[in-house]
Design a protein around this motif. Structure first.
Motif, PDB file in Angstrom:
ATOM      1  N   ILE A   1      -8.890   3.579  -3.205  1.00 15.11           N
ATOM      2  CA  ILE A   1      -8.961   1.914  -3.362  1.00 15.11           C
ATOM      3  C   ILE A   1     -10.358   1.692  -2.212  1.00 15.11           C
ATOM      4  O   ILE A   1     -10.739   0.070  -2.821  1.00 15.11           O
ATOM      5  CB  ILE A   1      -7.633   1.734  -4.679  1.00 15.11           C
ATOM      6  N   PHE A   2      -8.463   1.810  -1.637  1.00 16.17           N
ATOM      7  CA  PHE A   2      -9.225   0.565  -0.393  1.00 16.17           C
ATOM      8  C   PHE A   2     -11.090   0.304   0.588  1.00 16.17           C
ATOM      9  O   PHE A   2     -11.620   0.020   0.566  1.00 16.17           O
ATOM     10  CB  PHE A   2      -8.702   1.349   0.887  1.00 16.17           C
TER      11      PHE A   2
ATOM     12  N   GLY B   1      -1.773  10.479  -3.826  1.00 12.59           N
ATOM     13  CA  GLY B   1      -1.458   9.482  -4.422  1.00 12.59           C
ATOM     14  C   GLY B   1      -1.812   7.974  -2.968  1.00 12.59           C
ATOM     15  O   GLY B   1      -2.450   7.264  -3.432  1.00 12.59           O
ATOM     16  N   PHE B   2      -1.514   8.991  -2.031  1.00  9.66           N
ATOM     17  CA  PHE B   2      -2.102   8.237  -0.655  1.00  9.66           C
ATOM     18  C   PHE B   2      -3.471   8.142  -1.124  1.00  9.66           C
ATOM     19  O   PHE B   2      -4.383   7.137  -0.617  1.00  9.66           O
ATOM     20  CB  PHE B   2      -1.867   8.900   0.524  1.00  9.66           C
TER      21      PHE B   2
ATOM     22  N   LEU C   1       1.691   5.411  -7.190  1.00 12.48           N
ATOM     23  CA  LEU C   1       0.370   6.899  -7.717  1.00 12.48           C
ATOM     24  C   LEU C   1       1.027   8.127  -7.183  1.00 12.48           C
ATOM     25  O   LEU C   1       0.423   9.360  -8.462  1.00 12.48           O
ATOM     26  CB  LEU C   1      -1.116   6.543  -6.678  1.00 12.48           C
TER      27      LEU C   1
ATOM     28  N   LEU D   1       2.241   1.918  -3.266  1.00 11.75           N
ATOM     29  CA  LEU D   1       1.567   2.284  -4.262  1.00 11.75           C
ATOM     30  C   LEU D   1       1.106   3.417  -4.000  1.00 11.75           C
ATOM     31  O   LEU D   1       0.778   4.764  -5.190  1.00 11.75           O
ATOM     32  CB  LEU D   1      -0.331   1.526  -4.372  1.00 11.75           C
ATOM     33  N   GLY D   2       0.556   4.092  -2.935  1.00 10.20           N
ATOM     34  CA  GLY D   2       0.865   5.512  -2.466  1.00 10.20           C
ATOM     35  C   GLY D   2       1.283   6.341  -3.253  1.00 10.20           C
ATOM     36  O   GLY D   2       1.614   7.063  -3.610  1.00 10.20           O
TER      37      GLY D   2
ATOM     38  N   THR E   1      -5.191   6.093  -3.458  1.00  9.26           N
ATOM     39  CA  THR E   1      -4.579   4.893  -2.497  1.00  9.26           C
ATOM     40  C   THR E   1      -6.213   4.699  -1.246  1.00  9.26           C
ATOM     41  O   THR E   1      -6.375   3.251  -1.762  1.00  9.26           O
ATOM     42  CB  THR E   1      -3.411   4.243  -1.688  1.00  9.26           C
TER      43      THR E   1
ATOM     44  N   CYS F   1       0.700  -1.059   0.232  1.00 10.63           N
ATOM     45  CA  CYS F   1      -0.164   0.481  -0.126  1.00 10.63           C
ATOM     46  C   CYS F   1       0.703   1.723   0.233  1.00 10.63           C
ATOM     47  O   CYS F   1       0.595   2.049  -0.483  1.00 10.63           O
ATOM     48  CB  CYS F   1       0.040  -0.240   1.088  1.00 10.63           C
TER      49      CYS F   1
END
Length: 139
Positions: free
Chosen positions: A83-84, A76-77, A66, A62-63, A80, A59
């Motif tokens: 998405i969650f 970016g976070f 992104l 990914l953050g 993320t 995660c």
């Protein structure tokens, strides 16, 4: 040859020894099965913890990835987290079905660990019976 005489006190003594032995056997079987279950739970908990670490670091990655794509770590976070949030909504929609699947899975796993020894004992008894039958037919 001398005939052995029936002894009531001897019968009571043997009965008491038999009951004590059966009690000890049940106790040992329960301890073995419980320890097998506890060991399984410890292994599963360890796997779960390490899986959570992996998911956490994925995660983060990914953050940050992104964040590079969007030009801002905050975005970016935020993406993320979005998405969650979608994953949480999907889980919430299918919660009853997922819950019953996980209950079935955990019950099967629990009973498999509990019944392993019982099945082994039954197989041993079948082998002994087969051996006794084969031994008796050869006499």
């Amino acid at each position: 040859m001398e005939e052995e005489k029936f002894s009531l006190s001897g019968t009571f003594q043997k009965t008491k020894e038999y009951i004590d032995s059966q009690f000890k056997l049940v106790k040992l079987k329960t301890i073995e099965r419980s320890s097998r279950l506890i060991a399984s739970l410890v292994v599963d908990a360890t796997k779960l913890i390490f899986t959570l670490f992996v998911v956490f670091f994925l995660c983060l990655a990914l953050g940050f990835w992104l964040g590079e794509l969007l030009g801002s770590n905050s975005l970016g976070f935020l993406a993320t987290a979005g998405i969650f949030m979608v994953i949480i909504v999907i889980i919430r929609i299918f919660e009853p079905a997922l819950e019953s699947k996980f209950m079935d899975l955990s019950i099967r796993r629990f009973l498999a660990k509990w019944n392993d020894e019982i099945e082994e004992e039954e197989e041993d008894l079948k082998k002994e019976e087969k051996f006794d039958r084969e031994g008796n037919t050869n006499e």
